[in-house]
Each structure stands twice: as structure tokens, then as C-alpha cells.
Design a protein around this motif. Structure first.
Motif, PDB file in Angstrom:
ATOM      1  N   TYR A  40      36.194  55.586  38.479  1.00  0.00           N
ATOM      2  CA  TYR A  40      35.304  56.085  39.539  1.00  0.00           C
ATOM      3  C   TYR A  40      34.164  55.107  39.801  1.00  0.00           C
ATOM      4  O   TYR A  40      33.733  54.921  40.944  1.00  0.00           O
ATOM      5  N   ILE A  41      33.661  54.466  38.730  1.00  0.00           N
ATOM      6  CA  ILE A  41      32.605  53.467  38.895  1.00  0.00           C
ATOM      7  C   ILE A  41      33.133  52.290  39.718  1.00  0.00           C
ATOM      8  O   ILE A  41      32.465  51.798  40.632  1.00  0.00           O
TER       9      ILE A  41
ATOM     10  N   TYR B  89      29.367  46.891  41.206  1.00  0.00           N
ATOM     11  CA  TYR B  89      28.321  47.111  42.214  1.00  0.00           C
ATOM     12  C   TYR B  89      27.663  45.788  42.590  1.00  0.00           C
ATOM     13  O   TYR B  89      27.528  44.908  41.739  1.00  0.00           O
TER      14      TYR B  89
ATOM     15  N   VAL C  78      19.273  60.221  60.935  1.00  0.00           N
ATOM     16  CA  VAL C  78      19.584  61.275  59.973  1.00  0.00           C
ATOM     17  C   VAL C  78      20.001  62.537  60.722  1.00  0.00           C
ATOM     18  O   VAL C  78      19.335  62.926  61.684  1.00  0.00           O
ATOM     19  N   PRO C  79      21.112  63.149  60.312  1.00  0.00           N
ATOM     20  CA  PRO C  79      21.506  64.381  61.006  1.00  0.00           C
ATOM     21  C   PRO C  79      20.492  65.492  60.768  1.00  0.00           C
ATOM     22  O   PRO C  79      19.963  65.626  59.670  1.00  0.00           O
TER      23      PRO C  79
ATOM     24  N   TYR D  83      22.199  46.697  44.449  1.00  0.00           N
ATOM     25  CA  TYR D  83      22.388  48.097  44.073  1.00  0.00           C
ATOM     26  C   TYR D  83      22.102  48.279  42.584  1.00  0.00           C
ATOM     27  O   TYR D  83      21.450  49.238  42.174  1.00  0.00           O
TER      28      TYR D  83
ATOM     29  N   ARG E  23      16.174  59.005  35.595  1.00  0.00           N
ATOM     30  CA  ARG E  23      15.494  59.260  36.868  1.00  0.00           C
ATOM     31  C   ARG E  23      15.826  60.677  37.322  1.00  0.00           C
ATOM     32  O   ARG E  23      16.967  61.120  37.208  1.00  0.00           O
TER      33      ARG E  23
ATOM     34  N   TRP F  30      18.977  47.484  49.095  1.00  0.00           N
ATOM     35  CA  TRP F  30      19.505  48.844  48.941  1.00  0.00           C
ATOM     36  C   TRP F  30      18.336  49.827  48.906  1.00  0.00           C
ATOM     37  O   TRP F  30      17.387  49.592  48.179  1.00  0.00           O
TER      38      TRP F  30
ATOM     39  N   ARG G 262      21.517  54.045  62.048  1.00  0.00           N
ATOM     40  CA  ARG G 262      21.958  55.420  62.285  1.00  0.00           C
ATOM     41  C   ARG G 262      20.828  56.395  61.996  1.00  0.00           C
ATOM     42  O   ARG G 262      20.007  56.165  61.114  1.00  0.00           O
TER      43      ARG G 262
ATOM     44  N   GLU H 269      20.352  59.147  51.662  1.00  0.00           N
ATOM     45  CA  GLU H 269      20.402  58.565  53.006  1.00  0.00           C
ATOM     46  C   GLU H 269      20.090  59.622  54.062  1.00  0.00           C
ATOM     47  O   GLU H 269      19.431  59.339  55.057  1.00  0.00           O
ATOM     48  N   GLN H 270      20.548  60.841  53.795  1.00  0.00           N
ATOM     49  CA  GLN H 270      20.301  61.924  54.757  1.00  0.00           C
ATOM     50  C   GLN H 270      18.956  62.603  54.508  1.00  0.00           C
ATOM     51  O   GLN H 270      18.642  63.609  55.136  1.00  0.00           O
TER      52      GLN H 270
ATOM     53  N   ARG I 175      32.278  63.184  37.883  1.00  0.00           N
ATOM     54  CA  ARG I 175      32.240  61.882  37.210  1.00  0.00           C
ATOM     55  C   ARG I 175      30.991  61.130  37.656  1.00  0.00           C
ATOM     56  O   ARG I 175      30.468  61.379  38.749  1.00  0.00           O
ATOM     57  N   THR I 176      30.567  60.180  36.848  1.00  0.00           N
ATOM     58  CA  THR I 176      29.321  59.471  37.154  1.00  0.00           C
ATOM     59  C   THR I 176      29.388  58.765  38.515  1.00  0.00           C
ATOM     60  O   THR I 176      28.441  58.823  39.301  1.00  0.00           O
ATOM     61  N   GLY I 177      30.511  58.111  38.783  1.00  0.00           N
ATOM     62  CA  GLY I 177      30.664  57.416  40.065  1.00  0.00           C
ATOM     63  C   GLY I 177      30.554  58.374  41.239  1.00  0.00           C
ATOM     64  O   GLY I 177      29.919  58.083  42.253  1.00  0.00           O
ATOM     65  N   THR I 178      31.162  59.545  41.089  1.00  0.00           N
ATOM     66  CA  THR I 178      31.121  60.558  42.152  1.00  0.00           C
ATOM     67  C   THR I 178      29.697  61.073  42.324  1.00  0.00           C
ATOM     68  O   THR I 178      29.235  61.293  43.448  1.00  0.00           O
TER      69      THR I 178
ATOM     70  N   VAL J 254      18.513  48.600  41.667  1.00  0.00           N
ATOM     71  CA  VAL J 254      17.891  49.896  41.962  1.00  0.00           C
ATOM     72  C   VAL J 254      18.447  50.990  41.051  1.00  0.00           C
ATOM     73  O   VAL J 254      17.702  51.789  40.481  1.00  0.00           O
ATOM     74  N   ARG J 255      19.760  51.043  40.916  1.00  0.00           N
ATOM     75  CA  ARG J 255      20.396  52.177  40.258  1.00  0.00           C
ATOM     76  C   ARG J 255      21.078  51.852  38.933  1.00  0.00           C
ATOM     77  O   ARG J 255      21.501  52.757  38.216  1.00  0.00           O
TER      78      ARG J 255
ATOM     79  N   SER K 182      19.506  51.128  58.014  1.00  0.00           N
ATOM     80  CA  SER K 182      20.560  51.633  58.895  1.00  0.00           C
ATOM     81  C   SER K 182      20.008  52.028  60.243  1.00  0.00           C
ATOM     82  O   SER K 182      18.983  52.685  60.331  1.00  0.00           O
TER      83      SER K 182
ATOM     84  N   HIS L   3      26.977  47.382  57.116  1.00  0.00           N
ATOM     85  CA  HIS L   3      25.635  47.464  57.686  1.00  0.00           C
ATOM     86  C   HIS L   3      25.137  46.122  58.214  1.00  0.00           C
ATOM     87  O   HIS L   3      24.218  46.072  59.010  1.00  0.00           O
TER      88      HIS L   3
ATOM     89  N   ASP M 267      23.692  58.855  46.763  1.00  0.00           N
ATOM     90  CA  ASP M 267      23.481  57.880  47.854  1.00  0.00           C
ATOM     91  C   ASP M 267      23.510  58.575  49.200  1.00  0.00           C
ATOM     92  O   ASP M 267      22.668  58.342  50.069  1.00  0.00           O
TER      93      ASP M 267
ATOM     94  N   HIS N  23      33.498  53.433  43.362  1.00  0.00           N
ATOM     95  CA  HIS N  23      32.192  53.587  44.008  1.00  0.00           C
ATOM     96  C   HIS N  23      31.542  52.228  44.246  1.00  0.00           C
ATOM     97  O   HIS N  23      30.942  51.987  45.294  1.00  0.00           O
TER      98      HIS N  23
ATOM     99  N   ARG O   6      32.988  50.693  47.210  1.00  0.00           N
ATOM    100  CA  ARG O   6      32.514  51.389  48.422  1.00  0.00           C
ATOM    101  C   ARG O   6      31.111  50.934  48.796  1.00  0.00           C
ATOM    102  O   ARG O   6      30.793  50.746  49.973  1.00  0.00           O
ATOM    103  N   VAL O   7      30.261  50.758  47.773  1.00  0.00           N
ATOM    104  CA  VAL O   7      28.894  50.300  48.044  1.00  0.00           C
ATOM    105  C   VAL O   7      28.935  48.891  48.637  1.00  0.00           C
ATOM    106  O   VAL O   7      28.227  48.590  49.605  1.00  0.00           O
TER     107      VAL O   7
ATOM    108  N   TYR P 232      26.845  59.543  41.734  1.00  0.00           N
ATOM    109  CA  TYR P 232      25.957  58.596  42.421  1.00  0.00           C
ATOM    110  C   TYR P 232      26.374  58.361  43.874  1.00  0.00           C
ATOM    111  O   TYR P 232      25.530  58.042  44.710  1.00  0.00           O
ATOM    112  N   ALA P 233      27.645  58.546  44.148  1.00  0.00           N
ATOM    113  CA  ALA P 233      28.064  58.496  45.558  1.00  0.00           C
ATOM    114  C   ALA P 233      27.388  59.639  46.315  1.00  0.00           C
ATOM    115  O   ALA P 233      26.898  59.463  47.437  1.00  0.00           O
TER     116      ALA P 233
END
Lengths: 188, 83
Positions: A47-48, A15, A186-187, A19, B46, A178, A184, B28-29, B15-18, A22-23, A182, A62, B24, A51, A54-55, B20-21
Motif C-alpha cells: 500500500y505504501i 514517495y 475546494v468542493p 512529500y 502528528r 507538497w 482546482r 486538500e478538501q 492500512r497505513t498507505g490508505t 512533510v509526511r 492546485s 499538477h 491527503d 500510495h 500515486r503521490v 495517508y491517502a
């Protein structure tokens, strides 16, 4: 600090720093609490990693088009785009003959490289901007050694412009944050 | 994460990554928000809760899914459908 925590912490470097600030700690807590009895869960790490990338990508996206580039940097980008067009037109219409069949492909690849360089400049990232300058410098240095290089002196003008614009570009970059600010909505 | 696994009878393993995705995206929404934090055994924990918009969105989505399920059961002619 346990060995488990240390290992997870290493993976959290996937990350970006903003990020993690914050997290990071809460993700670490979740990972440690959810860890299987026999140690680290490999799937969690994967997965970490995904992700995290992706972050990083999202932060980069952005930053595109955040403001007005310094004039010299803007000109350098335009020159790179022009070089993309020239290379691709050359790939499409030039007749290199049977003795030089690979040159069309080379033009396409070089065009893609210039596209990437232009995007890297537009990303408002210190690292990527420096990388573009570094790449062009290496290209220039190589062109003196091997005059057959496709780039040759084409690189010198954008290189000079980028060096001239360095200070203003760096000064104009907003600090990373973070969540990213944005445009964009919010929907609803 | 354990709750989700239990609720889905083991079919969904978050999974943890999923997780937190998802956090996020939902943050955001503006569908979830932070509801405080505490330190438990030296680790930061948290909490998150649904916002009003989140509750409304979840309610609407749940009703939509129930409606689709009802329609599916009706078309299949299954006995003991949802009332």
C-alpha cells in the motif's frame, strides 16, 4: 534505528522527497507502531508503494501546463505533435502492400512514442526533459548506424530546439512542493 | 487504525498507505487540519482534527446515510426500525 525502521524507511522512498519531508516521519511512526509482532507487514509495504506512486503521479499532473514554455521548447513540442499526426495519418491511409504488413502498426507505435515525448516535455520536470533529450540523442546516434530507423533525421530539429531551450526551461521550473499548489477549488 | 477495526467489528482494516491517502484527500478538501504534533518515544506523532467544514460535511453525510437506512428499513417492512 531498528532493522524494522530501516526496512520501512527504504520503502518510503516510493514517495517523492518533498512529500517525505512533510509526511515521512509520521508515516514511519505509524508503520512502526502498527507493525505486527513478527516484523514487517507485507500488505503495508504494498500500500505504501502504491500510495507513493500515486503521490508522484499527482505531483507530475499538477505541474502540467503551469506556465509558458520557452519558445524553442514550445516549437519542439509542436514538431513532435506534427510527427504524431503524420505517423497516424500514414497508419490510417498509406498502402504498404503485402510485403510490408507491419508498418501500419509501427507508425501507430511511433506516434504513441511522440505523444509520450511531448507530454514529458510539458510535465515541467528536469528528469523527464533530460530523458527526452537523451532519447532523441540515442535515436539520432542509432539512425547513423541503421538508416532504416523510422525516426532518422526527424529527431534532429526537436533535439536542437530542446538543447537551445534547456537553460530557460530549467530556470522556469518552480520548486516541487507538497501539497501541490492546485488551481482546482475546494468542493463546498 | 485500531479504532476503525474495532468499530467496524474487524470488517475494515485500514492500512497505513490508505490512511495517508485519505489524509491527503481530506486535507486538500480542507475537511481536516493538523492539530499539533509531539515526539513519543523518539517518534513523531502528528494529530489531525476535523475543521468546521469537515464537521459540517460529516454531519450532513451521516444524516443522509441515516435517512437512506430508515427508508430501506421502512421499505423492507422490518420491525424495530430506527426512530
Amino acid at each position: 534505528v531498528t532493522d524494522l525502521e530501516r526496512r520501512y524507511r527504504r520503502w518510503l522512498r516510493a514517495y517523492p522527497l518533498v512529500y517525505r519531508q512533510v509526511r515521512g516521519e509520521e508515516i514511519l511512526s505509524t508503520l512502526v507502531e502498527a507493525a505486527p509482532a513478527n516484523g514487517v507487514a507485507a500488505k503495508d509495504l504494498i500500500y505504501i508503494g502504491i500510495h507513493g506512486l500515486r503521490v508522484r503521479g499527482s505531483l507530475l499532473v499538477h505541474r502540467f501546463g503551469q506556465g509558458t514554455l520557452p519558445r524553442s521548447v514550445h516549437s519542439a513540442t509542436l514538431i513532435l505533435v506534427f510527427m504524431v499526426v503524420v505517423n497516424w495519418l500514414n497508419a490510417a491511409f498509406a498502402h504498404n502492400g503485402p510485403k510490408n504488413p507491419s508498418s501500419h502498426l509501427a507508425n501507430i507505435v511511433v506516434g504513441l512514442v511522440f505523444v509520450a515525448l511531448a507530454l514529458m516535455i510539458q510535465a515541467w520536470s528536469r528528469f523527464l526533459y533530460a530523458a527526452v533529450i537523451g532519447f532523441l540523442m540515442i535515436t539520432m546516434a542509432l539512425s547513423f548506424v541503421n538508416s532504416d530507423l523510422i525516426f532518422e533525421l526527424n529527431a534532429i530539429v526537436p533535439l536542437i530546439l530542446l538543447i537551445v531551450g534547456w537553460r530557460r526551461y530549467m530556470a522556469a521550473i518552480p520548486p516541487a512542493q507538497w501539497p501541490p499548489r492546485s488551481p482546482r477549488t475546494v468542493p463546498s | 487504525m485500531q479504532d476503525i477495526e474495532n468499530l467496524s467489528e474487524g470488517r475494515i482494516r485500514l492500512r497505513t498507505g490508505t490512511l495517508y491517502a485519505a489524509f491527503d484527500r481530506l486535507s486538500e478538501q480542507k475537511l481536516i487540519e493538523s492539530a499539533g504534533e509531539e515526539v513519543v518515544e523518539g517518534r513523531l506523532r502528528r494529530y489531525y482534527r476535523l475543521t468546521e467544514l469537515g464537521s459540517a460535511t460529516l454531519g450532513a453525510e451521516s444524516r443522509r446515510r441515516v435517512s437512506i437506512s430508515k427508508e430501506a428499513i421502512r421499505r423492507l417492512g422490518l420491525a424495530g426500525g430506527l426512530s
